[in-house]
Write a protein that holds these residues in place. Sequence first.
Motif, PDB file in Angstrom:
ATOM      1  N   GLN A 242     -16.928 -96.649 -47.121  1.00 41.15           N
ATOM      2  CA  GLN A 242     -17.587 -98.003 -45.998  1.00 41.15           C
ATOM      3  C   GLN A 242     -16.338 -98.474 -44.996  1.00 41.15           C
ATOM      4  O   GLN A 242     -16.275 -99.019 -43.679  1.00 41.15           O
ATOM      5  CB  GLN A 242     -18.271 -99.017 -47.253  1.00 41.15           C
ATOM      6  N   GLU A 243     -15.177 -99.066 -45.483  1.00 39.86           N
ATOM      7  CA  GLU A 243     -14.372 -99.088 -45.172  1.00 39.86           C
ATOM      8  C   GLU A 243     -14.020 -98.525 -43.788  1.00 39.86           C
ATOM      9  O   GLU A 243     -13.714 -99.068 -42.774  1.00 39.86           O
ATOM     10  CB  GLU A 243     -12.485 -99.489 -46.193  1.00 39.86           C
ATOM     11  N   ARG A 244     -13.783 -97.174 -44.374  1.00 38.13           N
ATOM     12  CA  ARG A 244     -13.175 -96.379 -43.442  1.00 38.13           C
ATOM     13  C   ARG A 244     -14.405 -96.244 -42.061  1.00 38.13           C
ATOM     14  O   ARG A 244     -14.006 -95.891 -41.046  1.00 38.13           O
ATOM     15  CB  ARG A 244     -13.346 -95.010 -44.091  1.00 38.13           C
TER      16      ARG A 244
ATOM     17  N   PHE B 246     -21.867-107.425 -31.576  1.00 38.31           N
ATOM     18  CA  PHE B 246     -21.385-108.246 -32.713  1.00 38.31           C
ATOM     19  C   PHE B 246     -20.165-107.239 -33.648  1.00 38.31           C
ATOM     20  O   PHE B 246     -20.648-105.949 -33.423  1.00 38.31           O
ATOM     21  CB  PHE B 246     -22.352-108.626 -33.226  1.00 38.31           C
ATOM     22  N   PRO B 247     -19.854-107.684 -34.170  1.00 37.33           N
ATOM     23  CA  PRO B 247     -18.351-107.374 -35.095  1.00 37.33           C
ATOM     24  C   PRO B 247     -19.549-106.895 -36.104  1.00 37.33           C
ATOM     25  O   PRO B 247     -20.586-107.740 -36.914  1.00 37.33           O
ATOM     26  CB  PRO B 247     -17.729-107.926 -35.465  1.00 37.33           C
ATOM     27  N   TYR B 248     -19.007-105.670 -36.469  1.00 36.99           N
ATOM     28  CA  TYR B 248     -19.554-105.297 -37.790  1.00 36.99           C
ATOM     29  C   TYR B 248     -19.382-105.968 -39.093  1.00 36.99           C
ATOM     30  O   TYR B 248     -18.057-106.063 -39.872  1.00 36.99           O
ATOM     31  CB  TYR B 248     -19.528-103.674 -38.430  1.00 36.99           C
ATOM     32  N   GLN B 249     -19.528-107.035 -39.552  1.00 40.08           N
ATOM     33  CA  GLN B 249     -19.788-108.362 -40.477  1.00 40.08           C
ATOM     34  C   GLN B 249     -21.257-108.172 -41.335  1.00 40.08           C
ATOM     35  O   GLN B 249     -22.391-108.597 -40.805  1.00 40.08           O
ATOM     36  CB  GLN B 249     -19.421-109.023 -40.055  1.00 40.08           C
TER      37      GLN B 249
ATOM     38  N   TRP C 215     -24.729-106.580 -37.395  1.00 39.10           N
ATOM     39  CA  TRP C 215     -24.944-106.853 -35.639  1.00 39.10           C
ATOM     40  C   TRP C 215     -26.470-108.072 -35.149  1.00 39.10           C
ATOM     41  O   TRP C 215     -26.007-108.819 -35.525  1.00 39.10           O
ATOM     42  CB  TRP C 215     -24.845-105.537 -35.296  1.00 39.10           C
ATOM     43  N   ASN C 216     -26.984-107.436 -34.207  1.00 40.83           N
ATOM     44  CA  ASN C 216     -27.892-108.146 -34.009  1.00 40.83           C
ATOM     45  C   ASN C 216     -29.298-107.886 -35.127  1.00 40.83           C
ATOM     46  O   ASN C 216     -30.205-108.749 -34.573  1.00 40.83           O
ATOM     47  CB  ASN C 216     -27.914-107.693 -33.129  1.00 40.83           C
ATOM     48  N   THR C 217     -29.439-107.780 -36.108  1.00 38.00           N
ATOM     49  CA  THR C 217     -30.131-106.998 -36.526  1.00 38.00           C
ATOM     50  C   THR C 217     -30.389-108.272 -38.098  1.00 38.00           C
ATOM     51  O   THR C 217     -29.583-107.510 -39.493  1.00 38.00           O
ATOM     52  CB  THR C 217     -30.791-105.554 -37.228  1.00 38.00           C
ATOM     53  N   ALA C 218     -32.156-108.164 -38.919  1.00 36.31           N
ATOM     54  CA  ALA C 218     -31.792-109.144 -39.833  1.00 36.31           C
ATOM     55  C   ALA C 218     -32.678-107.728 -40.397  1.00 36.31           C
ATOM     56  O   ALA C 218     -33.623-107.082 -40.085  1.00 36.31           O
ATOM     57  CB  ALA C 218     -32.735-110.203 -40.646  1.00 36.31           C
TER      58      ALA C 218
ATOM     59  N   ASP D 145     -16.140 -99.919 -35.579  1.00 38.82           N
ATOM     60  CA  ASP D 145     -15.567-101.442 -35.232  1.00 38.82           C
ATOM     61  C   ASP D 145     -14.335-101.015 -33.439  1.00 38.82           C
ATOM     62  O   ASP D 145     -14.302-101.995 -32.962  1.00 38.82           O
ATOM     63  CB  ASP D 145     -14.896-102.485 -35.943  1.00 38.82           C
ATOM     64  N   ALA D 146     -13.553 -99.403 -33.644  1.00 45.05           N
ATOM     65  CA  ALA D 146     -13.279 -99.430 -33.392  1.00 45.05           C
ATOM     66  C   ALA D 146     -13.633 -98.501 -31.579  1.00 45.05           C
ATOM     67  O   ALA D 146     -13.557 -98.855 -30.598  1.00 45.05           O
ATOM     68  CB  ALA D 146     -12.222 -98.183 -33.244  1.00 45.05           C
ATOM     69  N   HIS D 147     -14.565 -97.939 -31.854  1.00 42.90           N
ATOM     70  CA  HIS D 147     -15.456 -97.006 -31.080  1.00 42.90           C
ATOM     71  C   HIS D 147     -16.794 -98.228 -30.234  1.00 42.90           C
ATOM     72  O   HIS D 147     -16.641 -98.710 -29.132  1.00 42.90           O
ATOM     73  CB  HIS D 147     -16.941 -96.757 -31.738  1.00 42.90           C
TER      74      HIS D 147
END
Length: 115
Positions: free
Chosen positions: A12-14, A31-34, A58-61, A20-22
């Motif tokens: 998951q971290e990788r 939105f960042p991946y948080q 992102w923008n999804t619940a 995020d780089a893309h």
Amino acid sequence: MDIREIDLTINQERLIEMLDAHMASLKEELFPYQKEHFSFASYEGGEYTGGITGEILWNTAHISLLAVDPAKKGRGIGKILLKQAEDYAKQNRCTQIHLETMSYQAPLFYEKKWL
């Protein structure tokens, strides 16, 4: 090519780093991946009657779990819990909500136009 099973956390971290780089290379505001988790519960007279959990990415619940005490069904608790999750999603700039259910999990409830 070699496909291997690896530790979930490491993978998951990788993947998040790659995503995020893309996203950083794009010209759009994204939105960042948080991942943010949420959890709300319903009580009547101090008694737990049901709850809803989920996460925002992102923008999804995404609604993970929703349940109401069978003895308390038909009182609008599920509708109120879903509305709470929707309001929370809107406050966190979500533009969509994702929910999955099975045919045996109160299909008539989900077919109602409650929003």
